[in-house]
Design a protein around this motif. Structure first.
Motif, mmCIF file in Angstrom:
data_model
loop_
_atom_site.group_PDB
_atom_site.id
_atom_site.type_symbol
_atom_site.label_atom_id
_atom_site.label_comp_id
_atom_site.label_asym_id
_atom_site.label_seq_id
_atom_site.Cartn_x
_atom_site.Cartn_y
_atom_site.Cartn_z
ATOM 1 N N LEU A 45 40.423 -12.999 36.405
ATOM 2 C CA LEU A 45 39.861 -13.340 37.709
ATOM 3 C C LEU A 45 39.739 -12.159 38.661
ATOM 4 O O LEU A 45 38.772 -12.066 39.425
ATOM 5 C CB LEU A 45 40.715 -14.428 38.371
ATOM 6 N N LEU A 46 40.703 -11.267 38.643
ATOM 7 C CA LEU A 46 40.759 -10.226 39.676
ATOM 8 C C LEU A 46 40.103 -8.908 39.295
ATOM 9 O O LEU A 46 39.547 -8.233 40.162
ATOM 10 C CB LEU A 46 42.207 -10.001 40.102
ATOM 11 N N ALA A 47 40.146 -8.529 38.040
ATOM 12 C CA ALA A 47 39.532 -7.263 37.646
ATOM 13 C C ALA A 47 38.028 -7.233 37.952
ATOM 14 O O ALA A 47 37.532 -6.234 38.489
ATOM 15 C CB ALA A 47 39.813 -6.959 36.182
ATOM 16 N N PRO A 48 37.279 -8.301 37.670
ATOM 17 C CA PRO A 48 35.849 -8.272 38.023
ATOM 18 C C PRO A 48 35.607 -8.132 39.536
ATOM 19 O O PRO A 48 34.651 -7.485 39.957
ATOM 20 C CB PRO A 48 35.324 -9.622 37.518
ATOM 21 N N LEU A 49 36.506 -8.709 40.339
ATOM 22 C CA LEU A 49 36.361 -8.557 41.791
ATOM 23 C C LEU A 49 36.588 -7.105 42.207
ATOM 24 O O LEU A 49 35.915 -6.597 43.110
ATOM 25 C CB LEU A 49 37.339 -9.466 42.527
ATOM 26 N N ALA A 50 37.534 -6.445 41.565
ATOM 27 C CA ALA A 50 37.789 -5.039 41.868
ATOM 28 C C ALA A 50 36.546 -4.207 41.592
ATOM 29 O O ALA A 50 36.193 -3.316 42.381
ATOM 30 C CB ALA A 50 38.977 -4.524 41.062
#
Length: 142
Positions: free
Chosen positions: A27-32
């Motif tokens: 979930l978070l790596a793509p947002l980064a």
């Protein structure tokens, strides 16, 4: 998290944080990547456990670094948090020493001057006089 990143207007946003937990990475790596954000990389296992020693923390750091950089996150965007333990844990003093060893060895293990951060207030979680807690934190920090 996405709404907060989208609303960020000043400076570089940050994501606090990811670990080897599959859902967090997913979930978070793509947002980064999407928001060109810094990422706090907690040195936690896939099961969200704190490795008890420097060797375990460094193994997690290597795997997490590889996973994040494979996804396209630049190494200079990653801030490693080796998870400072409360001294009240049964092995808290041992783990506190291992955190220092992890921070010392991380650049050598990764091959570049990795950024680190440590939640120093975790060290003195629990009861006790504030003045003594502050002294312990200052001593550990130095």
């Amino acid at each position: 998290m996405k709404a907060g990143l989208a609303a960020s207007k000043n400076g570089r946003p940050g994501i606090n944080g990811v670990s080897l937990e599959p859902e967090k990475l997913r979930l978070l790596a793509p947002l980064a990547l999407e928001y060109n954000a810094d990422v706090v990389a907690y040195l936690l296992t896939k099961e969200s456990q704190v490795p008890p020693d420097a060797a375990g923390r460094l193994a997690v750091a290597l795997e997490l670094f590889q996973r994040l950089t494979d996804l396209g996150i630049s190494p200079e965007r990653i801030l490693f948090d080796p998870i400072c333990p409360p001294l009240v844990w049964q092995d808290g003093l041992f783990q506190a020493r291992e955190v220092l060893e992890t921070v010392r060895l991380l650049p050598e293990v990764l091959g570049f001057q990795a950024k680190t951060l440590v939640g120093i207030s975790n060290l003195t979680t629990g009861p006790g006089p504030l003045s003594k807690k502050i002294l312990l934190q200052q001593t550990y920090l130095s």
